[in-house]
Design a protein around this motif. Sequence first.
Motif, short mmCIF file in Angstrom:
data_model
loop_
_atom_site.label_atom_id
_atom_site.label_comp_id
_atom_site.label_asym_id
_atom_site.label_seq_id
_atom_site.Cartn_x
_atom_site.Cartn_y
_atom_site.Cartn_z
N UNK A 132 -10.95 13.52 13.83
CA UNK A 132 -10.33 14.65 13.15
C UNK A 132 -8.82 14.58 13.29
N UNK A 133 -8.13 15.35 12.47
CA UNK A 133 -6.69 15.48 12.56
C UNK A 133 -6.37 16.98 12.66
N UNK A 134 -5.64 17.37 13.71
CA UNK A 134 -5.37 18.79 13.89
C UNK A 134 -4.06 19.02 14.65
N UNK A 135 -3.49 20.19 14.41
CA UNK A 135 -2.26 20.60 15.08
C UNK A 135 -1.12 19.62 14.79
N UNK A 136 -0.78 19.52 13.52
CA UNK A 136 0.30 18.66 13.07
C UNK A 136 1.39 19.56 12.48
N UNK A 137 2.62 19.44 12.98
CA UNK A 137 3.69 20.33 12.54
C UNK A 137 4.86 19.54 11.99
N UNK A 138 5.36 19.99 10.83
CA UNK A 138 6.54 19.42 10.20
C UNK A 138 7.58 20.53 10.07
N UNK A 143 0.84 -1.19 0.00
CA UNK A 143 0.00 0.00 0.00
C UNK A 143 0.87 1.24 0.00
N UNK A 144 0.42 2.26 -0.71
CA UNK A 144 1.17 3.50 -0.78
C UNK A 144 1.88 3.65 -2.11
N UNK A 145 2.20 4.90 -2.44
CA UNK A 145 2.86 5.21 -3.70
C UNK A 145 4.10 6.05 -3.48
N UNK A 146 4.91 5.68 -2.51
CA UNK A 146 6.19 6.33 -2.26
C UNK A 146 6.04 7.76 -1.76
N UNK A 147 4.92 8.07 -1.05
CA UNK A 147 4.75 9.40 -0.50
C UNK A 147 5.73 9.63 0.66
N UNK A 148 6.43 10.73 0.70
CA UNK A 148 7.28 11.01 1.85
C UNK A 148 6.46 11.35 3.09
N UNK A 149 5.31 12.03 2.88
CA UNK A 149 4.40 12.38 3.97
C UNK A 149 2.98 12.17 3.48
N UNK A 150 2.18 11.50 4.30
CA UNK A 150 0.79 11.21 3.93
C UNK A 150 -0.11 11.49 5.14
N UNK A 151 -1.10 12.39 4.97
CA UNK A 151 -2.10 12.66 5.99
C UNK A 151 -3.47 12.47 5.36
N UNK A 152 -4.32 11.62 5.95
CA UNK A 152 -5.65 11.44 5.39
C UNK A 152 -6.67 11.09 6.46
N UNK A 153 -7.88 11.59 6.26
CA UNK A 153 -9.03 11.32 7.14
C UNK A 153 -10.17 10.85 6.26
N UNK A 154 -10.55 9.58 6.40
CA UNK A 154 -11.59 8.97 5.57
C UNK A 154 -12.32 7.93 6.42
N UNK A 155 -13.65 7.91 6.43
CA UNK A 155 -14.36 6.87 7.20
C UNK A 155 -14.00 5.47 6.67
N UNK A 156 -13.79 4.56 7.62
CA UNK A 156 -13.47 3.19 7.26
C UNK A 156 -14.62 2.54 6.49
N UNK A 157 -15.84 2.86 6.90
CA UNK A 157 -17.03 2.31 6.26
C UNK A 157 -18.01 3.44 5.98
N UNK A 158 -18.83 3.30 4.97
CA UNK A 158 -19.79 4.32 4.61
C UNK A 158 -20.73 4.61 5.77
N UNK A 171 -14.61 19.10 4.46
CA UNK A 171 -13.99 20.33 4.94
C UNK A 171 -13.88 20.31 6.46
N UNK A 172 -12.69 20.65 6.95
CA UNK A 172 -12.49 20.72 8.40
C UNK A 172 -12.03 19.44 9.03
N UNK A 173 -11.96 18.34 8.28
CA UNK A 173 -11.53 17.08 8.90
C UNK A 173 -10.04 17.11 9.21
#
Length: 226
Positions: free
Chosen positions: A170-176, A149-164, A194-196
């Motif tokens: 939520x994901x918030x306050x992430x610093x690089x 899984x994955x396509x060689x992303x150096x950084x990946x952030x995602x928020x998606x429901x596991x099931x419909x 929006x806002x996730x």
Amino acid sequence: VRAVTLRNAPTWTLHLDDCENATITAISVQNNLLVPNSDGIHCTTCRRVRISDCDISAGDDAIAVTTLDNPADKVSENVTVTNCTLQSRSAGIRVGYGNGPIRDCTFQNLTIRESNRGIGLFVRDAGSIENILFSNITIRTRLHTGHWWGNAEPIHLSVIPQRKGASVGRMRNIAFSNITADSQSGIVVYGHERGSISNVSFDNVRLNIRKSPLDASYGGNFDLRP
């Protein structure tokens, strides 16, 4: 856990579950990179964990912080990872999976080499991810043949429901900060609504994207599988 070598695990190599005040230092994990699910160090619902000066090569996530399917009041927090060298066919650092929150973690002074993904943060369940700092990290990713899984992303952030229709955190306050990446794909930030994802900062992040001989068969814009 100090100054031991663990080799060729068929599944998670060192699993801390519901631990407090744990220290892991100067260990070596050397797994077969073709064996999926062979995580190096996996922390689930742990608090006040310090991981330092480790060398980890694993077919799955080198270091993972999750809450898995534990109750929502179970928390992973105050995990600090420093001065490690990591290699993976999945993610060098993985944060997120499960119903409980993950918060107040720091990852710094790391080298992630020849991995499929460098850093991955994934919200798929009710648990949120917040207050996570990544600093002084060198990342090199590349595409691999096979069904990784994955396509060689150096950084990946995602928020998606596991099931419909399922509730999702939520994901918030992430610093690089001070990140240097040489990869065969770009950075992914993907929220299902929006806002996730909110308050993500990139400071002094340098990204070089290079071509791969596997672009046509294994490349693509992004892979949202966690």
